[in-house]
Enzyme design. Sequence first.
Site, PDB file in Angstrom:
ATOM      1  N   ASP A  27     -10.164   6.052  -1.992  1.00 48.42           N
ATOM      2  CA  ASP A  27      -8.922   6.612  -1.474  1.00 48.42           C
ATOM      3  C   ASP A  27      -8.968   8.132  -1.573  1.00 48.42           C
ATOM      4  O   ASP A  27      -9.291   8.687  -2.623  1.00 48.42           O
ATOM      5  CB  ASP A  27      -7.742   6.062  -2.282  1.00 48.42           C
ATOM      6  CG  ASP A  27      -6.419   6.168  -1.543  1.00 48.42           C
ATOM      7  OD1 ASP A  27      -6.254   7.124  -0.753  1.00 48.42           O
ATOM      8  OD2 ASP A  27      -5.554   5.306  -1.758  1.00 48.42           O
ATOM      9  N   HIS A  58      -9.228  -3.934  -6.758  1.00 51.19           N
ATOM     10  CA  HIS A  58      -9.242  -2.472  -6.783  1.00 51.19           C
ATOM     11  C   HIS A  58      -9.681  -1.981  -8.159  1.00 51.19           C
ATOM     12  O   HIS A  58      -9.487  -2.663  -9.164  1.00 51.19           O
ATOM     13  CB  HIS A  58      -7.846  -1.903  -6.496  1.00 51.19           C
ATOM     14  CG  HIS A  58      -7.327  -2.185  -5.126  1.00 51.19           C
ATOM     15  ND1 HIS A  58      -7.192  -3.465  -4.613  1.00 51.19           N
ATOM     16  CD2 HIS A  58      -6.879  -1.359  -4.153  1.00 51.19           C
ATOM     17  CE1 HIS A  58      -6.700  -3.394  -3.379  1.00 51.19           C
ATOM     18  NE2 HIS A  58      -6.508  -2.129  -3.086  1.00 51.19           N
ATOM     19  N   THR A  95      -0.138   2.448  -5.045  1.00 46.58           N
ATOM     20  CA  THR A  95      -0.140   1.301  -5.956  1.00 46.58           C
ATOM     21  C   THR A  95      -1.009   1.598  -7.172  1.00 46.58           C
ATOM     22  O   THR A  95      -0.741   1.112  -8.273  1.00 46.58           O
ATOM     23  CB  THR A  95      -0.618   0.023  -5.248  1.00 46.58           C
ATOM     24  OG1 THR A  95      -1.953   0.206  -4.751  1.00 46.58           O
ATOM     25  CG2 THR A  95       0.301  -0.352  -4.100  1.00 46.58           C
ATOM     26  N   CYS A  97       0.858  -1.187   0.000  1.00 43.83           N
ATOM     27  CA  CYS A  97       0.000   0.000   0.000  1.00 43.83           C
ATOM     28  C   CYS A  97       0.890   1.231   0.000  1.00 43.83           C
ATOM     29  O   CYS A  97       1.664   1.441   0.944  1.00 43.83           O
ATOM     30  CB  CYS A  97      -0.942   0.013   1.201  1.00 43.83           C
ATOM     31  SG  CYS A  97      -2.014   1.477   1.239  1.00 43.83           S
TER      32      CYS A  97
END
Length: 332
Positions: free
Chosen positions: A248, A222, A254, A89
């Site tokens: 996010d 994701h 990433t 992460c």
Amino acid sequence: MRTSFFCIDAHTCGNPVRLVAGGGPLLPHLPMWERREIFVRDHDWVRKALMFEPRGNDIMSGSIIYPAYRDDCDFAVLFIEVSGCLPMCGAATIGTVTAAIEEGLVKPREAGRVAIETPAGRVDVTYEEKGGYVDSVRLHNVASYLHDANVEIDVPGMGRMHVDIAYGGNYYAVVEPQENWSGLDGMSASDIVGCSQKLRAALADVCNPVHPDDPRISGVHHAIWCDGPINDVADGRCAVFYGEKAIDRSPGGTGTSARMAQLHRKGRLAVGSKYRHESLIGTIFEGRIEAEVSIGPYAGILPSIGGWARVVGHNTIFVDDRDPLAHGFQIR
């Protein structure tokens, strides 16, 4: 029984990062991926208690520091997120390094530089420190690559979509504006979450990428929705989706790595080029392609990500067995 955890809370460009500095479970001295598997099997309640409500939230990310198994690393990091124990992460790495250096949890062998053992491999980090504070961090991420291009799927409520599957420490569905998706403008946070959930479910039926060097890393969990920038200094804008309903607040470490790998493979971003990536709240990561590299049969890149984090406080958290919500909850 009551268990206490001492945490250093921070945020990386707006996304919360909780570093567990005391109370984390003791794990055998093994490679970080093996320790991750033991944690998931025996101690995942710690992640849920600290990341989920009522002590955390839907976008919470965190980490626990351990001694490195590898001789070439300063320390090891286990990532604990609302979405699970991720291999890597970027936002959590930037926040963890900032908090660990400022609070004296680690002493680097070389000032301004640390090497971290993560479940995804070694990650080299440089940082700038002034007056006892870390102003900026640049992480040299794991090798990233485009796994599949132009995957065609039917997304309920959206129609026919084309996405690219790219790896930057986690696998991402990379979505760009197209016939059935005009871009981020006009989309609310709930719109992004709903579309991402449908997109991920549709992809699960047609695509299951497996890392060529580590079959334990697999699956698209994701999504990164990409659009043109608003800020004049940015090159692109994004919304990164993860977990069940998290977006996010940072541009995603990433995610930015995966985005640059996709752009490079499609001939749109050269080695040495910078890619300033804007988040939904306007914060920016500065990505850069450092070199080309092979990942099994794939052509990939070595990306670096520059960003900043700020420590916001110390937090002693109790998990009490008398509490019926001791191990956290999520509303779905």
